[in-house]
Design a protein around this motif. Structure first.
Motif, short mmCIF file in Angstrom:
data_model
loop_
_atom_site.label_atom_id
_atom_site.label_comp_id
_atom_site.label_asym_id
_atom_site.label_seq_id
_atom_site.Cartn_x
_atom_site.Cartn_y
_atom_site.Cartn_z
N ASP A 268 0.93 -1.22 -0.20
CA ASP A 268 -0.15 0.23 -0.11
C ASP A 268 0.87 1.24 0.30
O ASP A 268 0.56 2.04 -0.63
N MET A 269 2.02 1.23 0.78
CA MET A 269 2.93 2.40 0.91
C MET A 269 3.46 2.43 -0.45
O MET A 269 3.61 3.69 -1.12
N PHE A 270 3.73 1.44 -1.28
CA PHE A 270 4.23 1.53 -2.43
C PHE A 270 3.54 2.29 -3.53
O PHE A 270 3.69 3.21 -4.33
N PHE A 271 2.07 2.00 -3.46
CA PHE A 271 1.08 2.57 -4.39
C PHE A 271 0.80 3.93 -4.15
O PHE A 271 0.41 4.58 -4.91
N VAL A 272 0.74 4.23 -2.60
CA VAL A 272 0.91 5.65 -2.44
C VAL A 272 1.85 6.52 -2.86
O VAL A 272 1.71 7.85 -3.45
N TYR A 273 2.83 6.06 -2.77
CA TYR A 273 4.32 6.80 -3.31
C TYR A 273 4.06 6.89 -4.95
O TYR A 273 4.34 8.14 -5.28
N LEU A 274 3.60 5.79 -5.71
CA LEU A 274 3.46 6.19 -7.09
C LEU A 274 2.34 7.20 -7.37
O LEU A 274 2.29 7.92 -8.14
N ASP A 275 1.28 7.36 -6.38
CA ASP A 275 0.18 8.15 -6.78
C ASP A 275 0.67 9.60 -6.41
O ASP A 275 0.42 10.60 -7.16
N SER A 276 1.63 9.62 -5.58
CA SER A 276 2.12 11.04 -5.06
C SER A 276 3.20 11.56 -6.30
O SER A 276 3.10 12.72 -6.46
N VAL A 277 3.94 10.47 -6.84
CA VAL A 277 4.95 11.05 -7.87
C VAL A 277 4.18 11.43 -9.29
O VAL A 277 4.20 12.42 -9.61
N TYR A 278 3.10 10.52 -9.47
CA TYR A 278 2.43 10.66 -10.83
C TYR A 278 1.10 11.61 -10.73
O TYR A 278 0.68 11.84 -11.84
N GLY A 279 0.73 11.57 -9.49
CA GLY A 279 -0.54 12.39 -9.45
C GLY A 279 -1.72 11.76 -10.04
O GLY A 279 -3.00 12.02 -10.21
N LYS A 280 -1.72 10.10 -10.03
CA LYS A 280 -2.91 9.33 -10.54
C LYS A 280 -2.30 7.93 -10.28
O LYS A 280 -1.23 7.72 -9.96
N GLN A 281 -3.08 7.05 -10.37
CA GLN A 281 -2.90 5.49 -10.33
C GLN A 281 -2.41 5.17 -11.49
O GLN A 281 -2.81 5.28 -12.59
N LYS A 282 -1.27 4.30 -11.56
CA LYS A 282 -0.40 3.55 -12.53
C LYS A 282 -0.88 2.54 -12.45
O LYS A 282 -1.37 1.27 -11.52
N GLU A 283 -1.39 1.75 -13.81
CA GLU A 283 -1.58 0.36 -14.08
C GLU A 283 -0.47 -0.41 -13.78
O GLU A 283 0.62 -0.07 -13.93
#
Length: 292
Positions: free
Chosen positions: A27-42
């Motif tokens: 979950d922390m990893f996906f939160v990090y991705l959301d913060s970096v890209y401003g959206k959910q990555k596939e």
């Protein structure tokens, strides 16, 4: 967790506590991705660079190498599972090596260097107002909890911005105030009563979390070639050292400046002096080795 990963772990005989720990890392990893890209990555868009960035951010936030290696092991298992069930075209974690506990490298973070790059950060066309504002407040010595600022705590006093924290007030003037206001107006639409937020992977909004802050500081660290990763802790210590040695402030004045008791300010200054001395000694040893 999607794709049946929770059941997969349970089928392997993992305890409920272990499963919870695995899912927390993911979950922390996906939160990090959301913060970096401003959206959910596939899933198919995730690259080794994303995983390495997450691990570097954890190191920058103060995690020990063994803890970061544990995160890596968990992510390796997760992406191996996704690859095996056909949900990921490649395994982005498979070739990422574990971190080694290396020899201590010389590094001295000087507050003057932060002041020198401040105008560059503010005028960097590749940075958004959020990243610039985080840096502006970071070099004021804020701790991570102090970034959880209610919008109502911001006061505009004719070109001087006052930010009311729990135990002290941060004042911004000139270009710092202008950049802060630029972000402040943008943040009015963030769907929260807080100025800085973290948008979780499930689209829920919470007051800003450490990872969101360190992600931005990590980018600045890399872009401006600092000798060490920028963290709120390292910046705070550099600031205390600067106030004591350059501004000639007393311990009591430093305590008032940072909103802490005099005893805490004294400990902070003492630690900052020890860090500076240790870093300087390591640099001198390295210079001697080069000469030899």
């Amino acid at each position: 967790m999607p794709f049946g990963y929770t059941k997969h772990l349970e089928d392997q005989g993992k305890s409920q506590g272990t499963v919870a720990g695995y899912l927390k890392t993911i979950d922390m990893f996906f939160v990090y991705l959301d913060s970096v890209y401003g959206k959910q990555k596939e899933i198919y868009e995730i690259s080794p660079k994303d995983i390495k960035g997450f691990l570097e951010a954890k190191l920058a936030s103060g995690n020990e190498v063994k803890t970061v290696n544990k995160h890596l092991t968990i992510l390796k298992g997760f992406f191996d599972y996704l690859w095996k069930i056909g949900k990921a075209p490649i395994d982005p974690a498979v070739k990422i090596p574990r971190y080694k506990v290396g020899e201590e490298k010389p590094s001295i973070l000087m507050y003057e260097d932060l002041l020198d790059i401040l105008p560059q950060v503010i005028h960097n066309p590749d940075y958004n107002s959020l990243r610039k504002t985080i840096f502006i407040l970071a070099i004021k010595g804020l701790r991570s909890s102090e970034f959880q600022i209610p919008k109502e705590n911001v006061i505009d006093k004719n070109n001087i911005i006052e930010i009311m924290l729990k135990k002290h007030v941060v004042r911004l003037e000139g270009i710092e105030a202008e950049e802060f206001l630029s972000y402040y107006f943008e943040a009015q639409l963030n769907g929260s009563n807080y100025l800085f937020i973290t948008r979780k992977h499930d689209d829920s909004i919470v007051p800003v979390e450490n990872m969101s802050i360190y992600m931005h500081l990590n980018v600045i660290s890399n872009d401006y070639d600092f000798p060490t990763k920028l963290t709120l802790n390292s910046i705070r210590h550099a600031y205390a050292y600067y106030l004591y040695t350059k501004e000639r402030m007393t311990i009591e004045q430093i305590g008032n400046k940072l909103g802490i008791e005099s005893e805490s300010a004294a400990n902070l200054v003492k630690t900052s002096q020890e860090r500076h001395r240790k870093g300087k000694e390591l640099l001198e040893i390295e210079a001697e080795n080069i000469v030899e």
